[in-house]
Design a protein around this motif. Structure first.
Motif, PDB file in Angstrom:
ATOM      1  N   PHE A   1     -13.714   0.827   0.400  1.00  0.00           N
ATOM      2  CA  PHE A   1     -12.455   0.223   0.226  1.00  0.00           C
ATOM      3  C   PHE A   1     -11.372   0.566  -0.754  1.00  0.00           C
TER       4      PHE A   1
ATOM      5  N   THR B   1      -9.883  -1.951  10.673  1.00  0.00           N
ATOM      6  CA  THR B   1     -11.112  -1.487   9.795  1.00  0.00           C
ATOM      7  C   THR B   1     -12.256  -2.375  10.118  1.00  0.00           C
TER       8      THR B   1
ATOM      9  N   HIS C   1      -5.317   0.223  -5.933  1.00  0.00           N
ATOM     10  CA  HIS C   1      -4.951  -0.116  -4.309  1.00  0.00           C
ATOM     11  C   HIS C   1      -6.139  -0.272  -3.716  1.00  0.00           C
TER      12      HIS C   1
ATOM     13  N   CYS D   1      -8.688  -2.170  -1.735  1.00  0.00           N
ATOM     14  CA  CYS D   1      -8.501  -2.931  -0.414  1.00  0.00           C
ATOM     15  C   CYS D   1      -8.546  -4.461  -0.755  1.00  0.00           C
TER      16      CYS D   1
ATOM     17  N   VAL E   1       0.664  -1.312   0.055  1.00  0.00           N
ATOM     18  CA  VAL E   1       0.168  -0.062   0.130  1.00  0.00           C
ATOM     19  C   VAL E   1       0.927   1.240  -0.171  1.00  0.00           C
TER      20      VAL E   1
END
Length: 388
Positions: free
Chosen positions: A328, A231, A333, A335, A80
């Motif tokens: 997300f 999260t 990127h 998630c 990330v």
């Protein structure tokens, strides 16, 4: 009066949405010179920013906090904090091990863990939903996925907190940095153990692939255990809290609208609230020229309340269309753990509605929220429960 936005102000962090509405209306590109960031708050701008990795680089990591922002971020935040081609290589290797099949196979175990914690809460009659259920469940699931033994999990949770929490000045304290480094040593020991004695877990799969160094696997474990469990914790607590605050929607949720409950909670009180990006070239937004190398704070939490996309965005409504929510992320990127978070939420909320009466009560005065970081949510949620 000009809008003022300081994400480290406890009053703002307690309820940032009125400030976000003013940002979207009055300052869609906002500069906080003191803290050294620019903020994008409109849905269209946030979506475009997250999808353009050439203009808005991830190479300094996604963290707003100064102590975690910089070219070293990939050391503990894995892909990330990378751009192509490094991001493409790392994500492809991790995806080969973190497969949909491996995630789907976790459902029976997730259900068993959820039932156990719910039973404990019902036996006591009162429990802290955030600490005793929402925080424990996703960490246990990821620990099972990685092969972290039960006796180590509470310590791993405590140490991983340093990655997502900050002090009032927005900096990772020295003690937090030492804690993170010690966690890296622990993850390295797991990798070494799996090299010697492979098991049927994710770390063994990553080791067997052969494409990642020990350091790269450790960085991914930081990401998965820290950001991944945090999260999901906040998603579960948000669903539980906002259903309680909205009895008509609670009835819909307990009536079987489990997917809608999770998705509206993700939109309404987004756990992964914002992501930082490094601007690679001077860029003009709304007549304002933002210089190259600026830190751009991309406000997902604001985008998910944008009135131009979501009618009556400040209304918690399980019947709404949430398809344009970007909880997300967007683009390369997006998630990787999103499917696991959704699975955990679905199973947990299903088990809660089966076992717990919808007449549960929350002690409003006992609620505590996180200090600001990239994630936002509840860390104390005292609840009185009775059996369904």
């Amino acid at each position: 009066m000009d809008v003022v936005y300081n994400p480290y102000d406890p009053a703002v962090n307690g309820d940032p949405y009125p400030v976000y509405a003013r940002l979207r209306e009055q300052a869609p590109i906002y500069h906080n010179a003191e803290l050294g960031f620019w903020a994008l708050s409109r849905h269209a701008d946030v979506s475009a920013a997250l999808g353009d990795s050439a203009l808005l680089s991830s190479d300094h990591g996604p963290m707003l906090d100064p102590g975690a922002w910089g070219p070293q971020a990939s050391t503990y935040l894995s892909f990330v904090a990378m751009d192509p081609p490094e991001h493409t290589r790392m994500r492809a290797i991790v995806s080969r091990a973190f497969t949909p099949r491996r995630v789907a196979a976790l459902e029976p175990m997730i259900r068993q863990i959820a039932r156990g914690y719910i039973a404990e809460g019902l036996e006591r009659g009162t429990f802290d939903f955030a600490r005793d259920f929402a925080a424990k469940l996703p960490l246990d699931v990821i620990s099972e996925l990685l092969g972290v033994p039960p006796s180590h999990r509470a310590d791993v949770r405590h140490r991983s907190d340093a990655l997502v929490h900050s002090d009032p000045d927005g900096k990772m304290a020295e003690e937090g940095i030492r804690t993170v480094l010690s966690l890296g040593d622990y993850y390295a020991s797991i990798v070494a153990d799996r090299r010697a004695t492979p098991r049927d877990d994710l770390v063994s799969a990553l080791v067997a692939d052969g494409g990642l160094s020990v350091e790269e696997i450790v960085a991914f474990l930081f990401l998965l255990v820290g950001a991944g469990s945090e999260t999901t914790t906040h998603l579960l607590s948000a669903a539980w809290y906002w259903a309680w605050r909205n009895p008509d929607q609670r009835a819909v949720a307990f009536g079987g609208a489990i997917r809608e409950w999770a998705e509206e909670s993700l939109r309404y009180d987004t756990p992964a609230h914002g992501l930082a990006r490094r601007l690679t070239e001077p860029t003009e937004w709304y007549g304002v020229l933002v210089p190259a190398d600026a830190k751009v704070w991309v406000l997902i939490g604001s985008a998910n309340r944008d009135e131009s996309v979501f009618p009556d965005p400040d209304v918690y409504d399980l019947r709404r269309d949430t398809s344009k929510a970007i909880s997300f992320g967007v683009g390369r990127h997006y998630c990787l753990g999103g499917p696991l978070a959704r699975l955990e939420a679905r199973v947990a909320l299903e088990e809660l509605t089966k076992a717990v009466s919808p007449s549960y009560e929350i002690d409003q005065d006992g609620i505590r929220r996180t200090s600001h970081g990239n994630v936002r949510g509840v860390i104390r949620l005292p609840t009185a429960v009775t059996p369904a």
